[in-house]
Every structure is written in structure tokens, then in C-alpha cells.
Design a protein around this motif. Structure first.
Motif, PDB file in Angstrom:
ATOM      1  N   SER A  64       0.799  -1.221   0.000  1.00  0.00           N
ATOM      2  CA  SER A  64       0.000   0.000   0.000  1.00  0.00           C
ATOM      3  C   SER A  64       0.834   1.274   0.000  1.00  0.00           C
ATOM      4  CB  SER A  64      -0.928   0.009   1.216  1.00  0.00           C
ATOM      5  OG  SER A  64      -0.173  -0.021   2.419  1.00  0.00           O
ATOM      6  N   VAL A  65       2.158   1.185   0.184  1.00  0.00           N
ATOM      7  CA  VAL A  65       3.005   2.365   0.250  1.00  0.00           C
ATOM      8  C   VAL A  65       3.226   2.932  -1.151  1.00  0.00           C
ATOM      9  CG1 VAL A  65       5.285   3.244   0.874  1.00  0.00           C
ATOM     10  CG2 VAL A  65       4.151   1.557   2.332  1.00  0.00           C
ATOM     11  N   THR A  66       3.041   4.248  -1.289  1.00  0.00           N
ATOM     12  CA  THR A  66       3.279   4.932  -2.556  1.00  0.00           C
ATOM     13  C   THR A  66       4.290   6.050  -2.331  1.00  0.00           C
ATOM     14  OG1 THR A  66       1.465   6.495  -2.216  1.00  0.00           O
ATOM     15  CG2 THR A  66       0.938   4.432  -3.348  1.00  0.00           C
ATOM     16  N   THR A  85       4.999   1.129  -4.291  1.00  0.00           N
ATOM     17  CA  THR A  85       6.447   1.022  -4.456  1.00  0.00           C
ATOM     18  C   THR A  85       6.885  -0.432  -4.637  1.00  0.00           C
ATOM     19  OG1 THR A  85       6.731   0.951  -2.040  1.00  0.00           O
ATOM     20  CG2 THR A  85       6.871   3.105  -3.112  1.00  0.00           C
ATOM     21  N   GLN A  86       6.135  -1.379  -4.046  1.00  0.00           N
ATOM     22  CA  GLN A  86       6.495  -2.792  -4.183  1.00  0.00           C
ATOM     23  C   GLN A  86       6.090  -3.354  -5.545  1.00  0.00           C
ATOM     24  OE1 GLN A  86       8.889  -3.181  -1.709  1.00  0.00           O
ATOM     25  NE2 GLN A  86       8.146  -5.291  -1.795  1.00  0.00           N
ATOM     26  N   GLU A  87       5.260  -2.629  -6.278  1.00  0.00           N
ATOM     27  CA  GLU A  87       4.884  -3.054  -7.627  1.00  0.00           C
ATOM     28  C   GLU A  87       5.448  -2.097  -8.667  1.00  0.00           C
ATOM     29  OE1 GLU A  87       0.663  -3.611  -7.686  1.00  0.00           O
ATOM     30  OE2 GLU A  87       0.722  -5.309  -6.294  1.00  0.00           O
ATOM     31  N   PRO A  90       8.967  -1.328 -10.848  1.00  0.00           N
ATOM     32  CA  PRO A  90      10.208  -2.000 -11.236  1.00  0.00           C
ATOM     33  C   PRO A  90      11.443  -1.114 -11.070  1.00  0.00           C
ATOM     34  CG  PRO A  90       8.988  -1.346 -13.191  1.00  0.00           C
ATOM     35  CD  PRO A  90       8.113  -1.015 -12.020  1.00  0.00           C
ATOM     36  N   GLN A  91      11.678  -0.652  -9.869  1.00  0.00           N
ATOM     37  CA  GLN A  91      12.890   0.056  -9.493  1.00  0.00           C
ATOM     38  C   GLN A  91      12.902   0.167  -7.975  1.00  0.00           C
ATOM     39  OE1 GLN A  91      11.149   4.079 -11.148  1.00  0.00           O
ATOM     40  NE2 GLN A  91      12.993   4.571 -10.002  1.00  0.00           N
ATOM     41  N   THR A  92      14.062   0.552  -7.414  1.00  0.00           N
ATOM     42  CA  THR A  92      14.193   0.638  -5.969  1.00  0.00           C
ATOM     43  C   THR A  92      13.683   1.981  -5.469  1.00  0.00           C
ATOM     44  OG1 THR A  92      16.099  -0.848  -5.959  1.00  0.00           O
ATOM     45  CG2 THR A  92      15.793   0.554  -4.036  1.00  0.00           C
ATOM     46  N   VAL A  93      12.711   1.927  -4.562  1.00  0.00           N
ATOM     47  CA  VAL A  93      12.133   3.123  -3.946  1.00  0.00           C
ATOM     48  C   VAL A  93      12.026   2.865  -2.449  1.00  0.00           C
ATOM     49  CG1 VAL A  93      10.194   4.732  -3.898  1.00  0.00           C
ATOM     50  CG2 VAL A  93      10.757   3.537  -6.029  1.00  0.00           C
ATOM     51  N   ASN A  94      12.508   3.813  -1.643  1.00  0.00           N
ATOM     52  CA  ASN A  94      12.391   3.706  -0.193  1.00  0.00           C
ATOM     53  C   ASN A  94      11.625   4.900   0.346  1.00  0.00           C
ATOM     54  OD1 ASN A  94      14.005   1.359   1.103  1.00  0.00           O
ATOM     55  ND2 ASN A  94      15.366   2.108  -0.514  1.00  0.00           N
ATOM     56  N   VAL A  95      10.742   4.655   1.298  1.00  0.00           N
ATOM     57  CA  VAL A  95       9.956   5.710   1.926  1.00  0.00           C
ATOM     58  C   VAL A  95      10.153   5.641   3.434  1.00  0.00           C
ATOM     59  CG1 VAL A  95       7.665   6.681   2.290  1.00  0.00           C
ATOM     60  CG2 VAL A  95       8.232   5.650   0.075  1.00  0.00           C
ATOM     61  N   LEU A 111      10.865  -8.468   1.460  1.00  0.00           N
ATOM     62  CA  LEU A 111      12.295  -8.610   1.214  1.00  0.00           C
ATOM     63  C   LEU A 111      12.564  -8.136  -0.207  1.00  0.00           C
ATOM     64  CD1 LEU A 111      15.154  -9.674   1.991  1.00  0.00           C
ATOM     65  CD2 LEU A 111      14.463 -11.883   1.020  1.00  0.00           C
ATOM     66  N   ASN A 112      13.482  -7.184  -0.357  1.00  0.00           N
ATOM     67  CA  ASN A 112      13.842  -6.652  -1.667  1.00  0.00           C
ATOM     68  C   ASN A 112      15.329  -6.871  -1.923  1.00  0.00           C
ATOM     69  OD1 ASN A 112      11.225  -5.712  -1.868  1.00  0.00           O
ATOM     70  ND2 ASN A 112      11.734  -3.625  -1.240  1.00  0.00           N
ATOM     71  N   ILE A 113      15.638  -7.321  -3.127  1.00  0.00           N
ATOM     72  CA  ILE A 113      17.027  -7.539  -3.544  1.00  0.00           C
ATOM     73  C   ILE A 113      17.218  -6.861  -4.892  1.00  0.00           C
ATOM     74  CG2 ILE A 113      18.808  -9.244  -4.075  1.00  0.00           C
ATOM     75  CD1 ILE A 113      17.196 -11.265  -2.414  1.00  0.00           C
ATOM     76  N   ALA A 114      18.288  -6.058  -5.029  1.00  0.00           N
ATOM     77  CA  ALA A 114      18.532  -5.357  -6.289  1.00  0.00           C
ATOM     78  C   ALA A 114      20.015  -5.375  -6.619  1.00  0.00           C
ATOM     79  CB  ALA A 114      18.034  -3.915  -6.208  1.00  0.00           C
ATOM     80  N   TRP A 115      20.326  -5.717  -7.870  1.00  0.00           N
ATOM     81  CA  TRP A 115      21.685  -5.580  -8.403  1.00  0.00           C
ATOM     82  C   TRP A 115      21.675  -4.420  -9.389  1.00  0.00           C
ATOM     83  CZ3 TRP A 115      23.276  -5.536 -13.463  1.00  0.00           C
ATOM     84  CH2 TRP A 115      24.662  -5.540 -13.687  1.00  0.00           C
ATOM     85  N   PHE A 116      22.705  -3.588  -9.359  1.00  0.00           N
ATOM     86  CA  PHE A 116      22.735  -2.426 -10.244  1.00  0.00           C
ATOM     87  C   PHE A 116      24.138  -2.215 -10.803  1.00  0.00           C
ATOM     88  CE2 PHE A 116      23.607  -0.998  -5.936  1.00  0.00           C
ATOM     89  CZ  PHE A 116      24.748  -0.215  -6.084  1.00  0.00           C
ATOM     90  N   GLU A 117      24.178  -1.581 -11.953  1.00  0.00           N
ATOM     91  CA  GLU A 117      25.434  -1.131 -12.556  1.00  0.00           C
ATOM     92  C   GLU A 117      25.198   0.251 -13.139  1.00  0.00           C
ATOM     93  OE1 GLU A 117      28.523  -3.597 -14.758  1.00  0.00           O
ATOM     94  OE2 GLU A 117      27.519  -2.571 -16.423  1.00  0.00           O
TER      95      GLU A 117
END
Length: 707
Positions: A33-35, A45-47, A49-54, A535-541
């Protein structure tokens, strides 16, 4: 180590079992429910396709946050590169600088002129990690941090608070939100505070006052207009935490430099008067179409008189290679005196509708930004201001003894951008997102440095850029959602850099080339129904062209373009609630940050550790009869970093924090935090034998009366 693995697995299984049982009975962790307003569209934010923190307003209040970088301490990918500094935020996300938004409006930062937002005014903090130029145009590659300020609420609320803590910190404030009419269709909110505190450095202190009224008019059930204004006044002693490596990281002839040592001047000052005024308009035409307009005027009058000492003179002898520790180190005085004016104007039209198995969102908009800065200064690197004994500093008044020449500087920056984004969700199974933005940007910068060896002191930039973003997420069964994302950023600075000939006889002021950045992110977001948490996991370059790095110019640290930077890493973040009253947060970041050298090779980037991690456990004692009492405790780990000039290693450190929040009754609330409980002295980073201490033990508490 391997022998402990079965126990760890059993503990994890038990935790998930507790959480699974909890999820069947209740949900305490909001995830789906977090936007985030910074996304410009209403989506989870959980739906996304990128990392977002609130970071919610409750979290900010519970941790008694005093500065923005305090709020981000437990955010994955965040590093404070310069340690203790009570008048400036030092924030890097994924190893890069980030850009600041206030209520979705881009804030202009150039040199020492920036926007200050008092944490007492904040409703929440949103972090979009990685490039975001497809939404905001000219912006830094680390991402955007959106500060959402307090506005009138639909339910009246009133509070008065008093805070106190270490370093003689005292703050009082009030927050009133109420109806202006009986039906509540017109509402107001007034937020105000005043504080004072000492810095960690000796003889450094200051105070702040802030007033922020806002007023909302409900036009109809879909439409509203909110007027906002804020005024902030800072009167502080300028704080500089530069220390020589020998005396902090290493012994200095058998001696140690205290973290409270002040190499500044009695006349040092950091004075700011900041005014913001604007409005937010929302017009809902029907169930599909919504128009939004955000306008803000920003004015910042700023004066800086800042003296710092630099330890770069402690260096190996050029002939023998033997390290020479100097008895005195040089000081430099930097003066900035001027003002900054900005106008930002953002409009967008958004459609949201369903078509068969598709839920669709489409947005198109444009924004205009004008930023003008005019100031007097003694140059980007300041003026040599004598020397000082780093072990026994004596503050000699050099006013008048050292000639200080100020000259005028001017930056004019204008950006016009057109943007669009579209998102579709097919059958709650597949989310596809695509966005693009075209920007025209113009910059005119000049100064009045008319020294005989200066050929030109004016430069202009007129450029355009197209940035795009694309993401795809699969909402798989059981709440497991893998995704892939691509994004871009560009940034053009208005600061002139003096480019000199090889013999230093002639100098020309020039603007840097725009910085361009590309990021690829692959991750997975896990929010199953049986788990009260996520649980969120992200790899980035991230690859950057024309990137800037710290160098030494005329004996002082400055930024210069170095060519390519490449950062890649892994972020893991999770939150889980066990047995209703126990909540656990944890995050880990691995970062491999490299930048090109003048020889074209790639080297590790200064200040940035490979490993950072944090964990926080909070327990609500309501279940054992202590109604309204929550106690939390956490650990922060900052890994080893290096000084790229000398290869010196800055040791890793683990810090222990704790908090308390007690809802005494329906009116009274007590909250408090203690950071770095063991008062561990540590160095956060070093470059060219100049280092920075981290913050020692700090305790703060707030008593609030609500009605």
C-alpha cells in the motif's frame, strides 16, 4: 562458522513461521500500500520496477531526526562521506551524489547555495535510487530524495513539543492543523519551531527558527488547491571538520587530535534566510483524468565565512620518499555572500483507466525552471589564511593582516522539459513501464576575476538531452516479483572552473561538460501473503561519463571532471513483523565504485566502502502490559574505505543506536534516541591525508502534547 549454519537456518525458519502465523491474523508492516509522490503517479512502491524507499513521518519522529542524512542512516546504499557536520547534509546513494526535491519540485544546488528543510516540517522522505532524469530532467545520478512537507489534514490535530539533548540541544515547536470552515472544506496548518545547539567542535554553535503556514481549499470531491509558505532562519558558526590523517587515522609524533578540535576562526559564520512560497493544484475532471500543477518560488540569502585547515602537507619528501610531518598546516578562508532565486513550474495530465485485463496509467507534462545566483566570493578555493598547529591550535585574529579580495559571481540556469510516462498492469501479473523526457537547458556563468593572467571569465552552455526509463516486473504467484529496469540521468553544473596552461601563466574559466549516466537494475521484490513483511534484492550497474571527482587545486580540495565512473553493487533490504509486537529491519549493500585516472586506468573511488549494513529491532511492550511503549535498538556497519592518493585504509566501524517511543496516554508522547551509544571515535573517510571524524554519542528526547 559452518557449525552455526543449521542454527541460523532454524532461527530464520522460526522467524518466518512466526511471521506467517502473524500474517494470517493481522498485518503490521505496510508494503504493497506504500506509494511515493516522487514517482508522479499513484502506484505501489512494491509493484514498481525500481528501488524506492519511503521513510514515514512516524519513523522520523521516533528517531528524533535533526538532519536529512540522519534520516537515511538505515537506508540501503546510503553513505555519509564527510562525517559530523551540523550545517550541511553529506549524502551519497549508490556511490553518487543525489538531487533534492521538495514536494516533487527540483531544488537548485550550486556551490554552497542549497535548500535547507527543517526535519520538524517533514511528513515523509522518499528516495528513488538511481538516475531519474526521465522524470526530473537535470539531476544527479545517485537518484532523487523527495521531502514531503506537512500540509493541512482532513482530521484536526494539534501538538506542542519540547526537545533536549547532548551538545546543549534545545528545541520547541508546535504543529496545528484544523478547519477554517465548519464542514472542513477549507483547512489550515501552521508548523513552527526554534532551536539552538552546539557543534561537536569547540566554540561552534548556532540557532534556527522556522515558520510554515499552509492552507487547503477543497474545490470538489476530486479537486483541491493548497497554498504553502515557509521561512527559515539560520544563524550559526561555520563548521569545518577537516583533520590531518596524521593525528586521526595515524599517530602524529605520538599524539592524537581530539574530534572536538576547531581550526576555524572566531569570525566564522553560516547565516541563511530562506523563503519558499507556492501552491499545489489538483483538478479531477472525472474518474479517468486528473490535472496537477505545482509552483514554487524560492529565495535564499546566504553568508559564509569559513576557515579550514588542510593536512595535505604531511607527505613523503620528493627526493627521499621519507614521510615528513609538518609542525604547522595551512589554513584557508572561504567567503560567500549573496542570494539565490528560483522559480519552478510543473504541470502534468494523468489518465488512469481499465481496459479488459489491463490497468493503465498515462501521463504527459512539462516543467520550467529558472535559477539565478549572484554572490561575492574570494574564489572557489578561498584565500591562504596563515598556518596553525594541529595539536595545539591558537586562533590568531588575522582580520586585515591577510588581504581578502572579493569579486562578483553570477549563474543563470534555465531548464524546460517535456515528459511522459506510461504504465500498464496486465491481469495483476505483468507490470510494464516506459517513460521519456526531452530537456532544453541553458547556463550563463560569469565572474569578475580580472587578474592579468585570466583570459576569460565567462562561459555559456546551451544543450538538449533526451532521457528515458523502462521497467518490466512479473508479479509471480506467492508474492515473488522479479524485475528489470533501465534509466538515465544528465546533469549540467553552473560552476566555472579555472583551466590553466601548463606553465600556469594564463587561466580561462570554463563550464564543465554535462555529466551523463546510465543504469541497469535487476531485482526481486518479495511480499507473499503469508509473510507480514517484505524482502527486496537489487543488483545495479551505473556508468557515468564526464564524472567529477575530488582533486587538490592550489592546496584546497575541489571537484574536477575525470572521465568515466562505474559503480556496481548489490542491495538487500527487508522488514518483518514477528508475533505482532516485534519488528525487524535489516539491509546490506555491496558497492564496487571505480573512477578513471588521468592515465586512463580505473581505480577505486575514495570514501566509499565496499560493504555497509544495518539492522534494527523494535518491540512494542503493549503485549506485556506496558501500553504504548516501544523500544528499539540497531547496529550500523560502515566498511573499510581508502585514501586513493596514498592508499591509506580507513578501518571499518560498527555503531550501536537505540530509541524509545512511549504513548503515555491519548495526549502525551515521549520519544528519544541515542546514537553511537558506546561513544566510539572513528574516521569516516580520508583523501590526500585529509580525514573526517564521525559523530560521537548523541542523545535527544522529545516530549509532545497532542490534542
Amino acid at each position: 562458522m559452518l557449525g552455526k549454519l543449521p542454527a541460523a537456518v532454524a532461527l530464520a525458519a522460526a522467524a518466518f513461521a512466526f511471521s506467517a502465523q502473524a500474517a494470517e491474523d493481522y498485518k503490521t508492516v505496510e508494503a504493497v500500500s506504500v506509494t511515493a509522490e516522487a514517482l508522479k503517479i499513484d502506484t505501489s512502491t512494491q509493484e514498481t520496477p525500481q528501488t524506492v524507499n519511503v521513510i514515514s513521518g512516524q519513523e522520523l519522529a521516533d528517531k528524533t531526526v535533526r538532519k536529512l542524512d540522519d534520516a537515511l542512516r538505515y537506508t540501503p546504499g546510503f553513505v555519509n562521506t564527510f562525517g559530523t557536520d551540523y550545517d550541511t547534509n553529506w549524502i551519497k546513494i549508490r556511490g553518487f551524489e543525489s538531487s533534492l526535491l521538495v514536494n516533487g519540485q527540483r531544488q537548485f544546488t550550486e556551490g554552497y547555495f542549497d535548500t535547507t528543510v527543517e526535519p520538524y516540517l517533514l511528513e515523509s522522505v522518499e528516495v528513488l535510487q538511481g538516475p531519474a532524469s526521465s522524470l526530473y530532467g537535470d539531476s544527479m545520478p545517485g537518484g532523487v530524495i523527495n521531502l514531503v512537507t506537512k500540509k493541512p489534514t482532513k482530521t484536526p490535530q494539534h501538538s506542542v513539543s519540547l526537545s533536549g539533548g547532548t551538545n546543549n540541544y534545545v528545541q520547541g515547536g508546535f504543529d496545528f492543523s484544523d478547519y477554517a470552515t465548519e464542514d472542513g472544506s477549507k483547512r489550515y496548518r501552521i508548523v513552527a519551531m526554534v532551536n539552538r545547539e552546539d557543534s561537536v567542535l569547540d566554540d561552534v554553535d548556532g540557532w534556527r527558527a522556522m515558520l510554515a503556514p499552509s492552507f487547503t481549499v477543497d474545490i470538489d470531491e476530486r479537486s483541491s488547491l493548497t497554498f504553502m509558505m515557509s521561512y527559515l532562519k539560520d544563524r550559526r558558526t561555520a563548521s569545518n571538520g577537516f583533520f590531518p590523517a596524521y593525528g586521526t587515522l595515524f599517530s602524529r609524533n605520538g599524539h592524537h587530535i581530539s574530534a572536538s578540535t576547531n581550526y576555524g576562526d572566531p569570525d566564522d559564520a553560516y547565516n541563511k534566510d530562506q523563503l519558499d512560497a507556492g501552491w499545489e493544484l489538483k483538478l479531477g475532471f472525472n474518474d479517468v483524468w486528473t490535472y496537477k500543477q505545482n509552483v514554487n518560488f524560492h529565495y535564499n540569502k546566504f553568508y559564509l565565512h569559513s576557515t579550514a585547515a588542510y593536512g595535505y602537507v604531511d607527505a613523503p619528501d620528493s627526493k627521499t620518499g621519507v614521510l615528513v610531518i609538518q609542525p604547522m598546516i595551512p589554513r584557508y578562508l572561504l567567503v560567500n555572500d549573496g542570494d539565490q532565486k528560483s522559480v519552478t513550474f510543473d504541470n502534468n495530465l494523468t489518465a488512469h483507466w481499465f481496459s479488459g485485463d489491463f490497468e493503465n496509467t498515462f501521463q504527459i507534462g512539462f516543467d520550467n525552471q529558472w535559477h539565478h545566483t549572484d554572490w561575492q566570493s574570494n574564489g572557489a578555493t578561498g584565500t591562504g589564511y596563515g598556518t596553525i598547529d594541529p595539536l595545539n591550535p591558537s586562533h590568531i585574529d588575522l582580520t586585515g593582516a591577510v588581504p581578502i579580495s572579493l569579486y562578483g559571481n553570477s549563474i543563470r540556469k534555465h531548464q524546460f522539459g517535456i515528459y511522459t510516462q506510461a504504465q500498464t498492469n496486465w491481469n495483476e501479473t505483468l507490470v510494464a513501464k516506459l517513460g521519456g523526457r526531452y530537456d532544453r537547458i541553458s547556463i550563463t556563468s560569469s565572474n569578475e576575476d580580472y587578474r592579468s593572467n585570466v583570459q576569460s571569465n565567462r562561459d555559456e552552455l546551451s544543450d538538449s538531452n533526451f532521457s528515458w526509463n523502462a521497467g518490466l516486473m512479473y508479479l509471480a504467484p506467492f508474492g515473488i516479483s522479479p524485475y528489470v529496469n533501465y534509466s538515465e540521468a544528465f546533469f549540467a553544473t553552473g560552476t566555472l572552473n579555472a583551466v590553466s596552461t601548463a606553465d600556469w601563466t594564463q587561466s580561462t574559466y570554463m563550464l564543465d561538460k554535462p555529466i551523463t549516466t546510465k543504469q541497469t537494475e535487476v531485482g526481486i521484490k518479495i511480499t507473499p501473503e503469508w509473510l507480514d513483511g517484505y524482502l527486496n534484492i537489487a543488483w545495479f550497474e551505473i556508468t557515468q561519463e564526464n564524472g567529477s571527482a575530488q582533486v587538490m587545486i592550489d592546496g584546497t580540495p575541489a571537484m574536477r571532471q575525470v572521465g568515466e565512473k562505474k559503480n556496481k553493487g548489490l542491495e538487500v533490504q527487508g522488514r518483518v513483523s514477528l508475533a505482532k509486537y516485534l519488528t525487524i529491519d535489516a539491509s546490506y549493500t555491496y558497492l564496487d565504485a571505480k573512477q578513471s585516472t588521468s592515465a586512463g586506468a580505473m581505480e577505486r573511488t575514495e570514501y566509499l566502502p565496499h560493504h555497509t549494513a544495518s539492522g534494527w529491532v523494535s518491540y512494542d511492550f503493549t503485549g506485556v502490559g506496558a501500553n504504548g511503549l516501544t523500544i528499539g535498538s540497531g547496529l550500523r556497519y560502515l566498511g573499510e574505505s581508502i585514501d586513493t592518493v596514498y592508499g591509506s585504509k580507513v578501518p571499518a566501524v560498527t555503531l550501536w543506536d537505540a530509541s524509545l517511543s512511549w504513548l503515555i496516554n491519548k495526549n502525551w508522547t515521549l520519544s528519544g534516541t541515542v546514537t553511537n551509544i558506546t561513544d566510539k571515535e572513528f574516521v569516516t573517510g580520508c583523501y590526500n591525508n585529509m580525514c573526517y571524524y564521525g559523530e560521537g554519542r548523541t542523545a535527544r528526547a522529545t516530549l509532545t502534547y497532542n490534542w
